[in-house]
Design an enzyme around this catalytic site. Structure first.
Site, PDB file in Angstrom:
ATOM      1  N   GLN A 197      91.401  53.032  50.229  1.00 30.65           N
ATOM      2  CA  GLN A 197      91.610  51.944  51.184  1.00 30.65           C
ATOM      3  C   GLN A 197      91.781  52.503  52.596  1.00 30.65           C
ATOM      4  O   GLN A 197      92.527  53.460  52.820  1.00 30.65           O
ATOM      5  CB  GLN A 197      92.853  51.129  50.766  1.00 30.65           C
ATOM      6  CG  GLN A 197      93.103  49.888  51.590  1.00 30.65           C
ATOM      7  CD  GLN A 197      92.013  48.816  51.442  1.00 30.65           C
ATOM      8  OE1 GLN A 197      91.328  48.751  50.427  1.00 30.65           O
ATOM      9  NE2 GLN A 197      91.840  47.997  52.458  1.00 30.65           N
ATOM     10  N   ASP A 217      82.324  51.481  47.465  1.00 32.11           N
ATOM     11  CA  ASP A 217      82.461  50.862  48.789  1.00 32.11           C
ATOM     12  C   ASP A 217      81.154  50.970  49.586  1.00 32.11           C
ATOM     13  O   ASP A 217      80.968  50.268  50.576  1.00 32.11           O
ATOM     14  CB  ASP A 217      83.553  51.597  49.584  1.00 32.11           C
ATOM     15  CG  ASP A 217      84.815  50.786  49.767  1.00 32.11           C
ATOM     16  OD1 ASP A 217      84.728  49.548  49.760  1.00 32.11           O
ATOM     17  OD2 ASP A 217      85.880  51.406  49.935  1.00 32.11           O
ATOM     18  N   LYS A 239      92.420  43.719  44.807  1.00 33.03           N
ATOM     19  CA  LYS A 239      91.265  44.403  44.200  1.00 33.03           C
ATOM     20  C   LYS A 239      91.616  44.868  42.782  1.00 33.03           C
ATOM     21  O   LYS A 239      90.844  44.682  41.839  1.00 33.03           O
ATOM     22  CB  LYS A 239      90.857  45.617  45.061  1.00 33.03           C
ATOM     23  CG  LYS A 239      90.182  45.234  46.374  1.00 33.03           C
ATOM     24  CD  LYS A 239      90.004  46.436  47.313  1.00 33.03           C
ATOM     25  CE  LYS A 239      89.482  45.974  48.664  1.00 33.03           C
ATOM     26  NZ  LYS A 239      89.328  47.055  49.656  1.00 33.03           N
TER      27      LYS A 239
HETATM   28  N1  GUN Z   1      89.695  48.387  54.827  1.00 33.24           N
HETATM   29  C1  GUN Z   1      89.220  47.223  55.327  1.00 33.24           C
HETATM   30  N2  GUN Z   1      88.104  46.849  54.667  1.00 33.24           N
HETATM   31  C2  GUN Z   1      87.873  47.787  53.723  1.00 33.24           C
HETATM   32  C3  GUN Z   1      86.886  47.931  52.706  1.00 33.24           C
HETATM   33  O1  GUN Z   1      85.968  47.132  52.559  1.00 33.24           O
HETATM   34  N3  GUN Z   1      87.008  49.026  51.924  1.00 33.24           N
HETATM   35  C4  GUN Z   1      88.001  49.944  52.099  1.00 33.24           C
HETATM   36  N4  GUN Z   1      88.012  50.994  51.295  1.00 33.24           N
HETATM   37  N5  GUN Z   1      88.936  49.833  53.017  1.00 33.24           N
HETATM   38  C5  GUN Z   1      88.874  48.754  53.825  1.00 33.24           C
END
Ligand code: GUN
Length: 297
Positions: free
Chosen positions: A97, A120, A53
């Site tokens: 995350q 998100d 990311k």
């Molecule tokens: N962990 C697994 N998928 C995601 C996501 O889309 N966003 C975040 N912040 N954590 C995750």
């Protein structure tokens, strides 16, 4: 044989559109979108997601702050860090995350993020805005929005289509069911959400013009669950082993791909399907947040 819907190829298109927008934003307004990614601990899957990311954000011209914190950080310290980013005008998107260590209340952390920086789309305010729909929306959650974008860009007809979503998670199944049933572009479908409590799972799946599987069970969907010509979207990312030479995990989806591609009209691979789209939509939300900050939309 089914047409492959490549998330990798669609992501490339979206990222190049966003890179162009960011360049123009910088030239006209002197700012670039800013994304803060917060990673607690060193869970290998989380490390690899966050690294990707952060790299993608940098590649398209965003300001990126990758904030890694130790596993034993206290909940209060984490909340304080989020407040700092809430108040930082250079930052337009904050991502924590998941999963977080057990001693930290995940909801408390997610709810501390300013909803207008919640790229998100997990904050209840944004979940509510998505449910209400219409013009004033917040941020759509990235995986469901990515799936919708793939369906639209691959020319899959959704209006009036029978869509079956397997799974009812807060990250995929629930929001996706709402999005695809909304009026408008990429919506207007007749959606059935099925889950572990559903009787005759296979029968529901066989009705689907568009079958979306987010169950987290490798090989759950067999070829005889698929209506001939249907579009199949596989959201599963299951680690089924490790490559002995590279040490990298071997991934498999929730659909028996080799059998399904002989029946389906269109299908997404794993890897290279939904996964890349999630990151593309995160970048799209970050750019959208910066545009809103500049009152450009
Ligand atoms: N962990 C697994 N998928 C995601 C996501 O889309 N966003 C975040 N912040 N954590 C995750």
């Amino acid at each position: 044989m089914a047409e492959i819907i490549s998330g990798t190829a669609i992501r490339k298109e979206i990222l190049s559109e966003l890179k162009q927008e960011i360049q123009e934003m910088h030239e006209k307004h002197g700012i670039v979108p800013g994304l803060a990614t917060i990673l607690v601990g060193n869970n290998p899957a989380s490390v690899s997601y966050v690294t990707l990311k952060a790299k993608t954000a940098k590649d398209i011209g965003c300001l990126e702050i990758q904030d890694n914190r130790p596993e034993n950080i206290s909940e209060q310290e984490l909340l304080d860090i989020i407040r700092q980013y809430n108040d930082d005008p250079r930052i337009h998107g904050i991502l924590v995350q998941l999963p977080l260590p057990r001693h930290i209340n995940e909801n408390k952390v997610l709810y501390a993020i300013d909803p207008d920086k919640d790229v998100d789309g997990f904050h209840p305010v944004n979940v509510g805005r998505m449910l209400i729909g219409g013009e004033v929306t917040g941020f759509l959650p990235c995986t469901p929005a990515g799936i919708q974008e793939m369906l639209v860009r691959s020319g899959t007809e959704l209006s009036g289509a029978e869509v079956v979503v397997v799974g009812r998670s807060n990250i995929v199944g629930k929001p996706l069911s709402v999005l695809l049933a909304q009026k408008g572009r990429g919506g207007n479908a007749t959606v059935t959400m099925v889950h572990t409590g559903t009787r005759n799972l296979a029968e529901h799946c066989r009705r689907a013009d568009v079958l979306i599987v987010a169950a987290g069970r490798p090989g759950l969907v067999q070829a005889d669950w698929i209506k001939p010509g249907a579009t199949v979207i596989d959201v599963g990312v299951n680690r089924i082993g490790f490559n002995e030479t590279t040490g990298k995990p071997i991934l498999s989806g929730d659909v028996d791909f080799e059998a399904a591609e002989k029946i389906a009209g269109k299908i997404t691979p794993v890897p290279g399907g939904v996964g890349p789209m999630t990151i593309a939509m995160l970048m799209k939300n970050t750019v959208l947040s910066a545009k809103r900050h500049l009152n450009l939309c």
